[in-house]
Enzyme design. Structure first.
Site, mmCIF file in Angstrom:
data_model
loop_
_atom_site.group_PDB
_atom_site.id
_atom_site.type_symbol
_atom_site.label_atom_id
_atom_site.label_comp_id
_atom_site.label_asym_id
_atom_site.label_seq_id
_atom_site.Cartn_x
_atom_site.Cartn_y
_atom_site.Cartn_z
ATOM 1 N N SER A 1 7.411 11.267 -15.472
ATOM 2 C CA SER A 1 6.061 11.494 -14.961
ATOM 3 C C SER A 1 6.029 12.734 -14.074
ATOM 4 C CB SER A 1 5.614 10.262 -14.179
ATOM 5 O OG SER A 1 6.607 9.882 -13.250
ATOM 6 N N TYR B 1 13.557 5.175 -0.528
ATOM 7 C CA TYR B 1 14.238 6.251 0.216
ATOM 8 C C TYR B 1 15.755 6.089 0.131
ATOM 9 C CZ TYR B 1 9.525 6.838 1.885
ATOM 10 O OH TYR B 1 8.171 7.025 1.917
ATOM 11 N N GLU C 1 4.027 14.726 -10.715
ATOM 12 C CA GLU C 1 3.181 14.569 -9.533
ATOM 13 C C GLU C 1 2.445 15.871 -9.220
ATOM 14 O OE1 GLU C 1 4.722 12.259 -6.275
ATOM 15 O OE2 GLU C 1 3.946 13.717 -4.836
ATOM 16 N N HIS D 1 14.327 6.099 5.184
ATOM 17 C CA HIS D 1 13.119 6.688 5.762
ATOM 18 C C HIS D 1 13.424 7.184 7.180
ATOM 19 C CE1 HIS D 1 9.018 6.751 7.502
ATOM 20 N NE2 HIS D 1 8.724 7.187 6.291
ATOM 21 N N PHE E 1 10.009 21.119 4.066
ATOM 22 C CA PHE E 1 9.707 19.762 3.574
ATOM 23 C C PHE E 1 10.860 18.810 3.892
ATOM 24 C CE2 PHE E 1 6.856 21.048 -0.263
ATOM 25 C CZ PHE E 1 5.833 21.320 0.608
ATOM 26 N N HIS F 1 10.679 11.291 -11.968
ATOM 27 C CA HIS F 1 9.320 11.629 -11.525
ATOM 28 C C HIS F 1 9.418 13.014 -10.876
ATOM 29 C CE1 HIS F 1 5.275 10.866 -9.868
ATOM 30 N NE2 HIS F 1 5.708 11.336 -8.712
ATOM 31 N N ARG G 1 2.117 3.810 2.679
ATOM 32 C CA ARG G 1 1.574 3.797 4.036
ATOM 33 C C ARG G 1 0.962 5.158 4.354
ATOM 34 N NH1 ARG G 1 5.164 4.289 9.345
ATOM 35 N NH2 ARG G 1 5.199 6.381 8.488
ATOM 36 N N GLY G 2 1.721 6.215 4.058
ATOM 37 C CA GLY G 2 1.286 7.563 4.408
ATOM 38 C C GLY G 2 1.678 7.917 5.827
ATOM 39 N N ASP G 3 1.413 9.131 6.210
ATOM 40 C CA ASP G 3 1.662 9.614 7.570
ATOM 41 C C ASP G 3 0.337 10.098 8.117
ATOM 42 O OD1 ASP G 3 4.508 9.297 7.680
ATOM 43 O OD2 ASP G 3 4.615 10.933 6.219
ATOM 44 N N ALA H 1 -3.359 10.592 4.034
ATOM 45 C CA ALA H 1 -3.655 9.403 4.839
ATOM 46 C C ALA H 1 -4.858 9.654 5.740
ATOM 47 C CB ALA H 1 -2.437 9.031 5.672
HETATM 48 P P1 FAD Z 1 6.369 1.968 4.378
HETATM 49 O O1 FAD Z 1 7.050 1.354 3.227
HETATM 50 O O2 FAD Z 1 5.295 1.206 5.036
HETATM 51 O O3 FAD Z 1 7.517 2.323 5.437
HETATM 52 C C1 FAD Z 1 7.266 3.208 6.511
HETATM 53 C C2 FAD Z 1 8.276 2.998 7.619
HETATM 54 O O4 FAD Z 1 8.026 1.769 8.276
HETATM 55 C C3 FAD Z 1 9.729 2.911 7.144
HETATM 56 O O5 FAD Z 1 10.550 3.452 8.149
HETATM 57 C C4 FAD Z 1 9.960 1.433 7.011
HETATM 58 O O6 FAD Z 1 11.329 1.094 7.139
HETATM 59 C C5 FAD Z 1 9.125 0.895 8.159
HETATM 60 N N1 FAD Z 1 8.519 -0.418 7.904
HETATM 61 C C6 FAD Z 1 7.944 -0.842 6.766
HETATM 62 N N2 FAD Z 1 7.475 -2.087 6.917
HETATM 63 C C7 FAD Z 1 7.738 -2.430 8.193
HETATM 64 C C8 FAD Z 1 7.475 -3.584 8.962
HETATM 65 N N3 FAD Z 1 6.834 -4.648 8.452
HETATM 66 N N4 FAD Z 1 7.907 -3.609 10.262
HETATM 67 C C9 FAD Z 1 8.552 -2.548 10.800
HETATM 68 N N5 FAD Z 1 8.824 -1.423 10.102
HETATM 69 C C10 FAD Z 1 8.411 -1.373 8.832
HETATM 70 N N6 FAD Z 1 2.324 10.429 1.879
HETATM 71 C C11 FAD Z 1 0.986 10.649 1.868
HETATM 72 O O7 FAD Z 1 0.369 10.718 2.941
HETATM 73 N N7 FAD Z 1 0.291 10.776 0.687
HETATM 74 C C12 FAD Z 1 0.913 10.681 -0.517
HETATM 75 O O8 FAD Z 1 0.259 10.807 -1.556
HETATM 76 C C13 FAD Z 1 2.323 10.436 -0.541
HETATM 77 N N8 FAD Z 1 2.991 10.284 -1.699
HETATM 78 C C14 FAD Z 1 4.322 9.934 -1.693
HETATM 79 C C15 FAD Z 1 4.971 9.660 -2.892
HETATM 80 C C16 FAD Z 1 6.312 9.295 -2.923
HETATM 81 C C17 FAD Z 1 6.966 8.984 -4.234
HETATM 82 C C18 FAD Z 1 7.038 9.222 -1.697
HETATM 83 C C19 FAD Z 1 8.499 8.861 -1.705
HETATM 84 C C20 FAD Z 1 6.405 9.489 -0.496
HETATM 85 C C21 FAD Z 1 5.045 9.838 -0.471
HETATM 86 N N9 FAD Z 1 4.357 10.072 0.713
HETATM 87 C C22 FAD Z 1 3.001 10.318 0.704
HETATM 88 C C23 FAD Z 1 5.066 10.046 1.991
HETATM 89 C C24 FAD Z 1 5.020 8.643 2.640
HETATM 90 O O9 FAD Z 1 3.686 8.272 2.869
HETATM 91 C C25 FAD Z 1 5.784 8.713 3.937
HETATM 92 O O10 FAD Z 1 7.157 8.801 3.681
HETATM 93 C C26 FAD Z 1 5.464 7.608 4.931
HETATM 94 O O11 FAD Z 1 6.080 7.946 6.176
HETATM 95 C C27 FAD Z 1 5.977 6.248 4.516
HETATM 96 O O12 FAD Z 1 5.234 5.697 3.522
HETATM 97 P P2 FAD Z 1 5.761 4.360 2.783
HETATM 98 O O13 FAD Z 1 4.736 3.947 1.838
HETATM 99 O O14 FAD Z 1 7.138 4.554 2.289
HETATM 100 O O15 FAD Z 1 5.766 3.398 4.071
#
Ligand code: FAD
Length: 286
Positions: free
Chosen positions: A11, A142, A13, A146, A213, A263, A102-104, A47
């Site tokens: 795929s 990751y 992106e 992460h 990055f 990907h 989740r996003g940042d 986000a």
């Molecule tokens: P999560 O899985 O929620 O994890 C985030 C952090 O919180 C991690 O350190 C995890 O260990 C911790 N955590 C999770 N759950 C809990 C809990 N219940 N209690 C305590 N800690 C917890 N970002 C964007 O803004 N837009 C995008 O389109 C985008 N696309 C992406 C695509 C891919 C394939 C990847 C790998 C990343 C992408 N990102 C994007 C970046 C991503 O949003 C960031 O890395 C963000 O910081 C974490 O998102 P996540 O979904 O992995 O978060």
């Protein structure tokens, strides 16, 4: 739920362009990329809704071309009603695949108003609760962990939580050391996490951008790669040629080792990704 024995998934992106010219250029890039037959295109989302309209524009255009599209959906900074509005928009576009994140928070938005979902597992649970099996849900993984996770075990536990909330597959952050990926997959196996974990591949075309990055997302550039890229200075063609060999070798090792697909982070450019695709002789999905 899928297993790693399923067909491999290849795929691409994209990110939503900022200007009308960028959008026109992207259309040409997509035409080139689509010609090789990827399984789907994904499109990033800022986000807090920071790219909402631009992501919609890109996703809607892809759908109108009959291209299988997986919008990214980042939940931090949005409330449930906003997320639901986005999901309903995608249902209207006939979408069946979502990358749930989740996003940042964009810098300057602070930590106030984090929204209804704090972590990606909560978004996945919401999508499953309210939309059942409508979506094939991808989540982020990751292999080098992460950057905000307190330690590797906690990050793995959090990954497991996302999987158990109902993810179908995962896409990894990019990395250049295949051992990081294989170790991560092994750790997942030990935890009973068996969904396909597709490596995210970043073609190397621009050292300054890559270094920026990588610092931000915690991806390691091995010293031998960093030193070689630094030495090329402004010589773009030398950077591209070396980068191609490094990433080609990475992809080969991943596929030989059983990765369930690739990907590609195309950065809205066709050439570097297509050069890898062709040399790897990847199969068209259709
Ligand atoms: P999560 O899985 O929620 O994890 C985030 C952090 O919180 C991690 O350190 C995890 O260990 C911790 N955590 C999770 N759950 C809990 C809990 N219940 N209690 C305590 N800690 C917890 N970002 C964007 O803004 N837009 C995008 O389109 C985008 N696309 C992406 C695509 C891919 C394939 C990847 C790998 C990343 C992408 N990102 C994007 C970046 C991503 O949003 C960031 O890395 C963000 O910081 C974490 O998102 P996540 O979904 O992995 O978060």
């Amino acid at each position: 739920m899928n297993t790693r024995d399923d067909n491999r998934t290849f795929s691409f992106e994209l990110f939503p362009p900022k200007t009308a010219e960028g959008m026109e250029k992207l259309k040409g890039t997509v035409a080139e990329l689509n010609a090789v037959g990827p399984k789907y295109f994904s499109c990033t989302y800022g986000a807090g809704g920071s790219t909402r309209e631009r992501t919609f524009e890109t996703v809607d255009w892809l759908c109108a071309q009959g291209i299988e599209t997986a919008p990214h959906l980042a939940c931090i900074g949005s409330d449930e009603a906003e997320i639901r509005g986005i999901v309903e928009h995608y249902i209207g576009q006939g979408i069946h695949r979502i990358v749930a994140l989740r996003g940042d928070m964009p810098s300057g938005m602070g930590s106030s108003g984090l929204g209804s979902f704090r972590y990606a597992n909560e978004l996945v649970a919401f999508l499953r609760r309210d939309y059942g099996e409508r979506f094939h849900i991808e989540v982020a993984a990751y292999p080098e962990f992460h950057p905000q996770a307190p330690n590797a075990d906690a990050d793995l536990a959090n990954f497991k939580r996302k999987v158990e909330a109902g993810a179908n597959a995962a896409i990894t952050q990019y990395f250049f050391n295949p051992d990081a990926y294989f170790e991560f997959v092994e750790l997942c196996d030990e935890q009973g996490i068996t969904l396909p974990i597709v490596p995210g591949i970043m073609p190397i075309t621009n050292y300054t951008q890559l270094a920026r990055f990588s610092d931000a997302c915690g991806a390691e550039i091995p010293r031998y790669i960093r030193k070689r890229l630094e030495a090329y200075g402004d010589d773009k063609s030398a950077i591209r040629a070396f980068g191609h060999e490094v990433v080609l070798d990475l992809c080969r090792r991943l596929l030989d080792g059983g990765a369930p697909g690739l990907h590609f982070y195309t950065m809205n450019q066709a050439d570097a990704t297509l050069a890898l695709w062709r040399e790897l002789k990847l199969p068209a999905a259709r």
